[in-house]
Design a protein around this motif. Structure first.
Motif, short mmCIF file in Angstrom:
data_model
loop_
_atom_site.label_atom_id
_atom_site.label_comp_id
_atom_site.label_asym_id
_atom_site.label_seq_id
_atom_site.Cartn_x
_atom_site.Cartn_y
_atom_site.Cartn_z
N VAL A 38 48.73 43.87 56.74
CA VAL A 38 48.44 42.47 56.39
C VAL A 38 46.94 42.22 56.59
O VAL A 38 46.44 42.25 57.72
N ARG A 80 31.06 35.78 62.33
CA ARG A 80 32.06 34.70 62.29
C ARG A 80 32.72 34.48 63.65
O ARG A 80 33.31 33.42 63.90
N GLU A 126 44.72 44.23 65.31
CA GLU A 126 43.35 44.66 65.55
C GLU A 126 42.78 43.88 66.73
O GLU A 126 43.26 42.82 67.08
N LYS A 175 42.95 41.02 46.15
CA LYS A 175 42.62 42.03 47.15
C LYS A 175 43.84 42.91 47.44
O LYS A 175 43.73 44.13 47.55
N THR A 235 43.79 40.81 59.82
CA THR A 235 43.20 39.55 59.35
C THR A 235 42.00 39.23 60.26
O THR A 235 41.85 39.85 61.31
N PHE A 256 38.67 46.35 57.00
CA PHE A 256 39.37 47.21 57.94
C PHE A 256 40.78 47.55 57.48
O PHE A 256 41.29 48.63 57.75
N GLY A 257 41.40 46.61 56.76
CA GLY A 257 42.73 46.90 56.21
C GLY A 257 42.65 48.11 55.28
O GLY A 257 43.54 48.98 55.27
N LEU A 312 29.15 39.67 58.19
CA LEU A 312 30.60 39.43 58.26
C LEU A 312 31.03 39.08 59.68
O LEU A 312 31.76 38.12 59.91
N TYR A 313 30.56 39.86 60.67
CA TYR A 313 31.14 39.73 62.02
C TYR A 313 30.52 38.63 62.87
O TYR A 313 30.99 38.37 63.97
N GLU A 342 34.40 39.66 69.62
CA GLU A 342 34.67 40.51 68.45
C GLU A 342 34.31 41.98 68.71
O GLU A 342 35.07 42.88 68.37
N1 LIG Z 1 38.26 48.44 65.71
C1 LIG Z 1 37.12 48.28 65.08
O1 LIG Z 1 36.19 49.01 65.29
C2 LIG Z 1 37.01 47.16 64.07
C3 LIG Z 1 35.93 47.15 63.18
C4 LIG Z 1 35.87 46.14 62.23
C5 LIG Z 1 36.85 45.12 62.20
N2 LIG Z 1 37.86 45.17 63.10
C6 LIG Z 1 38.86 44.06 63.15
O2 LIG Z 1 39.71 44.11 62.02
C7 LIG Z 1 40.14 42.78 61.68
C8 LIG Z 1 39.84 42.52 60.21
O3 LIG Z 1 38.45 42.63 59.98
P1 LIG Z 1 37.87 42.93 58.54
O4 LIG Z 1 36.51 43.44 58.72
O5 LIG Z 1 38.83 43.77 57.76
O6 LIG Z 1 37.83 41.45 57.94
P2 LIG Z 1 37.82 41.01 56.39
O7 LIG Z 1 37.35 39.60 56.39
O8 LIG Z 1 37.07 42.03 55.58
O9 LIG Z 1 39.35 41.09 55.94
C9 LIG Z 1 40.33 40.18 56.36
C10 LIG Z 1 41.35 40.02 55.24
O10 LIG Z 1 42.45 39.22 55.74
C11 LIG Z 1 42.87 38.36 54.68
N3 LIG Z 1 43.62 37.25 55.28
C12 LIG Z 1 43.14 36.22 56.00
N4 LIG Z 1 44.15 35.46 56.46
C13 LIG Z 1 45.30 36.00 56.01
C14 LIG Z 1 46.66 35.67 56.16
N5 LIG Z 1 47.05 34.60 56.87
N6 LIG Z 1 47.59 36.46 55.56
C15 LIG Z 1 47.21 37.54 54.84
N7 LIG Z 1 45.91 37.91 54.66
C16 LIG Z 1 44.97 37.15 55.25
C17 LIG Z 1 41.59 37.97 53.98
O11 LIG Z 1 41.83 37.50 52.67
C18 LIG Z 1 40.81 39.28 54.02
O12 LIG Z 1 41.04 40.07 52.86
C19 LIG Z 1 39.38 41.84 62.62
O13 LIG Z 1 40.20 41.50 63.71
C20 LIG Z 1 38.22 42.68 63.08
O14 LIG Z 1 37.68 42.31 64.33
C21 LIG Z 1 37.97 46.16 64.01
#
Ligand SMILES: NC(=O)c1ccc[n+]([C@@H]2O[C@H](COP(=O)([O-])OP(=O)(O)OC[C@H]3O[C@@H](n4cnc5c(N)ncnc54)[C@H](O)[C@@H]3O)[C@@H](O)[C@H]2O)c1
Length: 329
Positions: free
Chosen positions: A9, A163, A95, A40, A73, A14-15, A160-161, A169
């Motif tokens: 989801v 936010r 995450e 997406k 998300t 990251f997804g 991006l981050y 984060e």
């Molecule tokens: N472990 C790591 O090293 C690492 C690195 C980067 C990001 N992350 C984490 O991964 C998570 C996602 O980050 P990202 O960079 O992919 O963000 P992103 O903004 O690129 O992606 C988030 C996605 O979630 C979708 N979304 C939002 N609300 C939603 C909902 N209610 N239902 C379904 N989809 C929904 C958005 O449309 C978007 O496509 C965050 O918690 C981030 O902190 C972890």
């Protein structure tokens, strides 16, 4: 045993990384990709024939073939996905951070307890062999006196981050490790931040933690590293633990795989986080995913960060951000 069927989801940065890695993790079937932005979700599903596309977590909850949900998300939107998924009887990887407020984290933990489902916060560094070995050898240094953990990333990623506050984060990885290593409660926090890029949250973040057992830790996270090609990202991350009888240290930007080529110049490539070898994710990320799957199949005893530990890291991170906000820049 049957494969574990997963829904991812959040099909963002990251997804997409999860989807790429999960393709080659044994025992996994990707059943559904959900993003509230249909384009997406469809884009991510295009290379995975037969995978269902959803735009609402309820569609995932209502699908009995889904065993577990991966929540990718944005940080403040973990609960809205994880809580209904747990309540629908799905296991969850969320995450980091677990959540951005204690109320959200508590609601998720309650849902996991009441349904007896696994709620894993994706602190992948616990599956990085260097950080894990540091923990295994920690008694060799005697009483831990001070810890320094740093995580400095590329300016361009901050678009991006920014936010979410970087203590919550990004530094949260180090806070989880430091609490794991010190093994004592934090009694006082001091945060010092600077906003040099004019974004929503500060990009320079220093935190000092004082522990009940008298250890002190410094957590340093900034986004001042120069922009890099992301396929050759050089991680400026590490940790140093000093005790009465020695020092244990992990440094990512000096101990990786070195290359010096005409196309890239000199780079030290991360081999422990995201390394893919022979088409399989062999770094900490892959190890964490394989462990989660093994736990669901009853083949391993869970050894990731517990929800209670993830909650504590989040509380410390929030306290650091709040403390920093009380000081004028
Ligand atoms: N472990 C790591 O090293 C690492 C690195 C980067 C990001 N992350 C984490 O991964 C998570 C996602 O980050 P990202 O960079 O992919 O963000 P992103 O903004 O690129 O992606 C988030 C996605 O979630 C979708 N979304 C939002 N609300 C939603 C909902 N209610 N239902 C379904 N989809 C929904 C958005 O449309 C978007 O496509 C965050 O918690 C981030 O902190 C972890």
């Amino acid at each position: 045993m049957n494969k574990v069927t997963l829904a991812v989801v959040g099909a963002g940065e990251f997804g997409t990384r999860y989807l790429n890695a999960l393709r080659s993790v044994a025992g996994v079937h990707i059943g559904c990709i959900c993003d509230r932005d249909r384009a997406k979700a469809e884009g991510a599903a295009a290379s995975l024939p037969g995978v269902r596309v959803a735009t609402d977590i309820q569609q995932v909850c209502d699908d009995p073939s889904i065993d577990a949900v991966i929540v990718v998300t944005p940080e403040h939107l973990h609960r809205v996905v994880a809580e209904p998924a747990l309540r629908a009887g799905k296991h969850v990887i969320v995450e980091k951070p677990l959540a951005t407020t204690p109320e959200d984290a508590e609601a998720m933990m309650r849902a996991a307890k009441e349904t007896n489902r696994l709620l894993m916060t994706a602190f992948l560094l616990r599956f990085d062999y260097r950080y894990a070995q540091l923990k295994e050898r920690i008694e060799e240094v005697g009483k831990v006196r001070n810890v320094y953990a740093y995580r400095n990333f590329d300016r361009s990623l901050f678009a991006l981050y920014s936010r979410t506050h970087s203590f919550i984060e990004n530094a949260i990885h180090d806070i989880d490790l430091v609490l794991w290593y010190v093994g004592s409660k934090v009694k006082r926090v001091h945060g010092f931040c600077r906003n040099t890029q004019g974004r929503e949250n500060p990009d320079v973040n220093w935190g000092v933690l004082e522990f009940e057992n008298d250890a002190i830790a410094v957590i340093h996270t900034s986004w001042l590293y120069p922009p890099q090609r992301h396929d050759v990202l050089q991680w400026n991350t590490g940790v140093q633990v000093m005790g009465d009888r020695g020092v244990l240290e992990v440094r990512s930007d000096s101990d990786g795989f070195r290359a010096n080529t005409e196309s890239f110049g000199q780079v030290v490539l991360d081999q422990t986080g995201w390394a893919t070898i022979h088409g399989e994710p062999r770094g900490a990320f892959g190890a964490m995913l394989r462990h989660f799957i093994q736990c669901l199949r009853g083949e391993a005893h869970y050894r990731g960060t517990t929800p209670e530990e993830a909650m504590e890291s989040m509380r410390v991170a929030v306290a650091l951000a709040e403390n920093a906000a009380t000081k004028p820049e």
